[in-house]
Design a protein around this motif. Structure first.
Motif, PDB file in Angstrom:
ATOM      1  N   GLU A   1     -12.137 -12.805  -7.126  1.00 33.81           N
ATOM      2  CA  GLU A   1     -12.093 -11.888  -6.263  1.00 33.81           C
ATOM      3  C   GLU A   1     -12.305 -12.055  -4.816  1.00 33.81           C
ATOM      4  OE1 GLU A   1     -15.528 -11.310  -4.297  1.00 33.81           O
ATOM      5  OE2 GLU A   1     -15.784 -13.415  -4.283  1.00 33.81           O
ATOM      6  N   GLY A   2     -12.052 -10.386  -3.717  1.00 29.34           N
ATOM      7  CA  GLY A   2     -12.061 -11.131  -2.517  1.00 29.34           C
ATOM      8  C   GLY A   2     -10.634 -10.269  -2.011  1.00 29.34           C
ATOM      9  N   ALA A   3      -9.598 -10.286  -3.155  1.00 30.37           N
ATOM     10  CA  ALA A   3      -7.981 -10.165  -1.860  1.00 30.37           C
ATOM     11  C   ALA A   3      -8.509  -8.115  -1.724  1.00 30.37           C
ATOM     12  CB  ALA A   3      -7.275 -10.433  -3.231  1.00 30.37           C
ATOM     13  N   TRP A   4      -8.192  -8.218  -0.749  1.00 27.43           N
ATOM     14  CA  TRP A   4      -8.330  -6.356   0.823  1.00 27.43           C
ATOM     15  C   TRP A   4      -7.523  -5.202  -0.725  1.00 27.43           C
ATOM     16  CZ3 TRP A   4      -7.851  -7.625   6.393  1.00 27.43           C
ATOM     17  CH2 TRP A   4      -8.756  -9.289   6.875  1.00 27.43           C
ATOM     18  N   PHE A   5      -8.165  -4.953  -0.365  1.00 23.12           N
ATOM     19  CA  PHE A   5      -7.617  -3.463  -1.452  1.00 23.12           C
ATOM     20  C   PHE A   5      -6.698  -2.771  -0.005  1.00 23.12           C
ATOM     21  CE2 PHE A   5      -9.165   1.246  -1.468  1.00 23.12           C
ATOM     22  CZ  PHE A   5      -8.224   1.248  -3.618  1.00 23.12           C
ATOM     23  N   GLN A   6      -6.125  -2.128  -0.957  1.00 22.85           N
ATOM     24  CA  GLN A   6      -4.867  -1.501   0.138  1.00 22.85           C
ATOM     25  C   GLN A   6      -3.726  -1.176  -1.164  1.00 22.85           C
ATOM     26  OE1 GLN A   6      -2.056  -4.968   2.057  1.00 22.85           O
ATOM     27  NE2 GLN A   6      -0.633  -3.550   2.263  1.00 22.85           N
ATOM     28  N   PRO A   7      -4.848   0.830  -1.224  1.00 23.39           N
ATOM     29  CA  PRO A   7      -3.270   1.193  -2.105  1.00 23.39           C
ATOM     30  C   PRO A   7      -2.467   1.773  -1.523  1.00 23.39           C
ATOM     31  CG  PRO A   7      -5.267   2.200  -1.360  1.00 23.39           C
ATOM     32  CD  PRO A   7      -5.629   0.531  -0.586  1.00 23.39           C
ATOM     33  N   ASP A   8      -1.203   2.005  -2.242  1.00 22.71           N
ATOM     34  CA  ASP A   8       0.235   2.318  -1.922  1.00 22.71           C
ATOM     35  C   ASP A   8       0.146   3.559  -1.808  1.00 22.71           C
ATOM     36  OD1 ASP A   8       0.746   3.081  -4.364  1.00 22.71           O
ATOM     37  OD2 ASP A   8       2.262   1.879  -4.494  1.00 22.71           O
TER      38      ASP A   8
ATOM     39  N   ASP B   1       1.181   5.935  -4.208  1.00 23.29           N
ATOM     40  CA  ASP B   1       0.977   6.384  -5.572  1.00 23.29           C
ATOM     41  C   ASP B   1      -0.972   6.212  -5.512  1.00 23.29           C
ATOM     42  OD1 ASP B   1       3.465   7.534  -5.786  1.00 23.29           O
ATOM     43  OD2 ASP B   1       4.013   5.633  -5.880  1.00 23.29           O
ATOM     44  N   GLY B   2      -1.340   5.556  -4.633  1.00 21.50           N
ATOM     45  CA  GLY B   2      -3.080   5.048  -4.902  1.00 21.50           C
ATOM     46  C   GLY B   2      -2.843   3.468  -5.625  1.00 21.50           C
ATOM     47  N   VAL B   3      -1.990   2.676  -5.748  1.00 23.60           N
ATOM     48  CA  VAL B   3      -1.814   2.208  -6.827  1.00 23.60           C
ATOM     49  C   VAL B   3      -2.315   0.590  -5.739  1.00 23.60           C
ATOM     50  CG1 VAL B   3      -0.339  -0.196  -8.476  1.00 23.60           C
ATOM     51  CG2 VAL B   3       0.149   2.929  -8.099  1.00 23.60           C
ATOM     52  N   ASP B   4      -3.258  -0.381  -6.504  1.00 27.25           N
ATOM     53  CA  ASP B   4      -3.422  -1.004  -5.227  1.00 27.25           C
ATOM     54  C   ASP B   4      -2.809  -2.211  -5.079  1.00 27.25           C
ATOM     55  OD1 ASP B   4      -4.775  -3.336  -3.338  1.00 27.25           O
ATOM     56  OD2 ASP B   4      -6.151  -3.310  -4.569  1.00 27.25           O
ATOM     57  N   ILE B   5      -1.300  -2.432  -4.076  1.00 26.81           N
ATOM     58  CA  ILE B   5      -0.933  -3.965  -3.956  1.00 26.81           C
ATOM     59  C   ILE B   5      -1.671  -5.181  -3.748  1.00 26.81           C
ATOM     60  CG2 ILE B   5       0.574  -1.981  -4.052  1.00 26.81           C
ATOM     61  CD1 ILE B   5       1.114  -2.192  -0.893  1.00 26.81           C
ATOM     62  N   GLY B   6      -2.956  -4.481  -2.736  1.00 28.25           N
ATOM     63  CA  GLY B   6      -3.568  -6.230  -1.653  1.00 28.25           C
ATOM     64  C   GLY B   6      -4.006  -7.049  -3.323  1.00 28.25           C
ATOM     65  N   GLY B   7      -4.331  -6.810  -4.514  1.00 28.57           N
ATOM     66  CA  GLY B   7      -5.314  -7.355  -5.838  1.00 28.57           C
ATOM     67  C   GLY B   7      -6.534  -6.883  -5.621  1.00 28.57           C
ATOM     68  N   CYS B   8      -6.734  -6.147  -5.110  1.00 24.45           N
ATOM     69  CA  CYS B   8      -8.640  -6.418  -4.888  1.00 24.45           C
ATOM     70  C   CYS B   8      -8.974  -6.385  -6.498  1.00 24.45           C
ATOM     71  CB  CYS B   8      -9.104  -5.086  -4.416  1.00 24.45           C
ATOM     72  SG  CYS B   8     -11.026  -5.165  -4.211  1.00 24.45           S
TER      73      CYS B   8
END
Length: 733
Positions: free
Chosen positions: A690-697, A699-706
């Motif tokens: 847990e803790g990686a920053w939410f970063q949606p592209d 298309d709404g896919v999180d590339i930050g790994g939250c």
């Protein structure tokens, strides 16, 4: 031009970044800049830092910090801001708070705060006190870290803050069970690992129960028992079955110090429902062989004294409160409470400290004196003696995204017009991040305090900069054995970042609150220490930054209650350990029984949804981050690459190789991330720290790994956050 000071200075200070530890640092500065950080090199037990402590240098001087008050200039969610003055910021915040309070009522202001850095002055209590004096707000109930433990320890033991022995008492044990607990990474109070190392060297048997072969298991354990997530309660109840069946229960202890054991026994032995909770029954649920359960149960009951150390990860599941209640019951069954070398098996967070931590706790209005509470119905499961959760039927913290979206139409007490958050990165750290991102588009105004531009700051209308522990003065207390720490101001904050003490004090003046804080920062800190003679010379305390409390023997929780039960009762309604809780029974909350029981979790391993999403997701803490703090520190990025961890058999079945880019998904969201394939996790389980920053592209896919892109906001009936009860699938991209 001011003359530069080329002389290097060394400052002693302690820090705690909500990392599980409090460490003593020797911070070197030159010209107001931290040049290097050294560890504690004093007498044992040293309060040494981990990598997160040393990375404080980069955190302080990171150019991407929020340095000035800002206001939104683009669309909410775009993260576009322009700098404003503090005078304008205070005027905007004050006017918005007054407007919303007077137009819609104080209940329409929803505030969410968290633990922040673990200090005693610059905490969320300041904000709670401010808002209570302002007229109240909606403040949700439910502690993200340990609500299951909170309910369980209060209902069973009657206390929450001092339910564990000091860690040096582990050296009096003959057996230690570390259940869902990974102190080698999470620290779990500074020096816990030092005592575990000594226990290992002393030949004390150490058993680790965890879905992963953790670093703790690798370093300390004689035995690793892998278990399916969300099923820990079944194994504990099966252990109770063995102890009862084989006549190993401490009947004298149960008779003298507990109530309700006979009802629990009826359930465990199958008299209640016709299903004996045998090790064979538990094997089919947990994946732990019946023979392993049998052996561990007998050892725990006969190798005395034994310490059952319960982590809080298994409590962060569907019905997680049952795990904590079952653990305390096991400890009572073996007479392991109030004896050296034992443990109550409650939340392992700490033990009593002689400190007047919050002087305003005794100055009305108290943090619990929220005028909005009087507008709501009482909360059914508010426990006897509970302090930090509101007694009224406020929204659960995990459900606040739903509350923001639906308001009264969704059955919530109010339509929420202003959202105010501090000491917490809510989009990132609350479950169901995508729903939170949607929810923060709804209020008329969003106010955020932060150190860095992160997932939550993108949704702020007003963004306020916060300073760090080495940029203000504060105190703390903690450790495996008790100590007080001084968090010294060493450098100036960048730009115009303020402490919470200074901020809320000035905001109170702006909105016309009298008597909010009538003392200076240092006067308040001194007042906190008035009942702590161990600190001694205050100036020496500031200089040395630490005072270790000398105890004649290891601290023993509930010692008085066990030694003299007639004059020192447990702080429960009955004065005894309540295996059967009348408080819970009276509440009549579905699926929250008055005795510990195993209940199949939603999205557990046996759920029908597992046909679609067959992998059990756990969202563990890691050595690189303190929740979402330090995610962007270059040194820590080198330490551990963010990846989802998967067993080799699960990877092979999906044609996935170590290092591949994968898509992790369920009905709540999708994540693109690399995979780490290993034998150090159970088949059928995946671990995403847990803790990686939410970063949606786009298309709404999180590339930050939250990890919270995938978790559910639905809490357990007793309030546990279900961070570790989610089903997912993983495909190679």
């Amino acid at each position: 031009m001011a003359k530069k000071d080329n002389c290097e200075k060394v400052h002693n200070t302690v820090t705690c970044q909500h990392c599980g530890g409090i460490c003593l640092l020797k911070v070197h500065t030159r010209d107001g800049v931290i040049t290097r950080i050294e560890p504690d090199d004093g007498p044992e037990p040293q309060l040494r830092a981990c990598a997160r402590g040393y990375a404080l240098k980069q955190k302080v001087h990171d150019p991407d910090r929020v340095m000035y008050p800002m206001k939104r200039v683009g669309q909410r969610g775009e993260g576009k801001f322009e700098r404003i003055s503090w005078d304008e910021a205070f005027n905007k915040v004050a006017s918005e708070l007054i407007r919303v309070r007077d137009t819609y009522g104080p209940q329409s202001i929803l505030q969410i705060c968290g633990g922040g850095d673990i200090s005693l002055l610059n905490t969320a209590v300041l904000g709670i006190r401010f808002f209570n004096m302002f007229g109240g707000t909606t403040i949700p109930w439910g502690m993200a870290s340990f609500e299951g433990a909170n309910l369980s320890t209060l209902s069973t033991l009657g206390n929450f803050m001092s339910c564990g022995n000091s860690r040096d008492d582990l050296l009096n044990s003959k057996m230690i069970i570390l259940w869902g607990w990974n102190p080698a990474v999470t620290i779990a109070n500074t020096n816990t690992n030092w005592y575990l190392s000594q226990a290992r060297e002393k030949g004390i048997k150490i058993v680790v129960v965890d879905p992963r072969f953790t670093d703790t298991a690798a370093i300390y354990a004689d035995q690793w028992i892998p278990i399916k997530p969300s099923t820990d309660v079944a194994m504990m109840i099966a252990m109770a079955h063995v102890i009862i069946r084989d006549g190993l229960a401490d009947r004298e202890f149960l008779e003298r110090y507990t109530v309700g054991f006979e009802k629990y026994q009826e359930y465990v032995m199958g008299d209640e429902d016709g299903q004996p909770k045998t090790p064979q029954w538990a094997e089919s649920i947990t994946g732990v062989p019946a023979s392993v359960i049998e052996t561990l149960a007998r050892e725990y009951a006969t190798v005395k004294p034994a310490a059952l150390m319960t982590g809080i990860a298994p409590g962060r599941t569907a019905y997680g409160e049952q795990y904590h209640r079952a653990a305390v019951t096991l400890s009572a069954m073996t007479g392991s409470i109030g004896v050296h070398g034992g443990q109550p098996a409650a939340y392992t967070g700490g033990f009593a400290h002689p400190i007047n931590a919050y002087p305003w706790l005794i100055i009305p209005p108290l943090p619990g004196d929220n005028p909005v509470d009087a507008l709501q119905e009482p909360r059914k499961l508010h426990m006897h003696g509970e302090l930090m959760n509101p007694p009224s039927a406020m929204p659960h913290r995990a459900m606040c995204c739903d509350a923001l979206l639906k308001g009264k139409s969704g059955g919530y007490p109010a339509d929420y017009k202003l959202f105010y958050t501090y000491t917490q990165n809510v989009i990132n750290q609350m479950p169901n991040s995508r729903k939170w991102a949607e929810a923060l588009m709804k209020p008329e105004c969003v106010i955020v305090h932060e150190v860095f531009f992160n997932a939550t700051t993108r949704y702020a209308d007003i963004l306020l900069p916060v300073n760090l522990s080495v940029e203000r003065n504060d105190i703390t207390a903690g450790g495996a054995t008790p100590f007080f720490g001084y968090m010294k101001k060493i450098v100036e904050p960048p730009g115009e970042a303020k402490s919470y003490f200074d901020y809320f004090k000035e905001l109170a003046d702006r909105v016309g609150i009298e008597g909010f804080l009538d003392k200076t920062e240092e006067e308040t800190i001194k007042e906190m220490l008035v009942f702590s003679p161990e600190v001694g010379d205050y100036e020496a305390f500031k200089e040395n930054a630490v005072v270790r409390v000398k105890l004649d023997e290891p601290y023993l929780s509930f010692k008085n209650q066990i030694d003299d039960p007639e004059n020192h009762k447990f702080p429960t309604p009955t004065g005894k350990i309540e295996i059967y809780s009348k408080q819970i029974d009276k509440a009549q909350v579905p699926d929250c029984p008055p005795i510990p029981k195993y209940i199949d979790g939603w999205e557990g391993p046996g759920h029908p949804l597992a046909k679609k999403y067959p992998l059990q997701l756990i969202t563990t803490h890691n050595r690189r981050r303190s929740h979402s703090q330090t995610e962007n520190m270059p040194w820590l990025l080198e330490l551990e690459k963010h990846a989802i961890v998967m067993h080799t058999s699960d990877a092979a079945a999906r044609n996935i190789r170590n290092g591949d880019q994968v898509l992790v998904f369920n009905d709540r969201g999708k994540i693109k991330i690399k995979v780490r394939v290993t034998e150090r996790i159970m088949p059928g389980v995946v671990d995403l720290g847990e803790g990686a920053w939410f970063q949606p592209d786009e298309d709404g896919v999180d590339i930050g790994g939250c990890a919270n892109t995938l978790t559910s906001e639905i809490p357990s009936p007793g309030g546990s956050f279900a961070y570790n009860t989610s089903l997912v699938e993983v495909h190679r991209i």
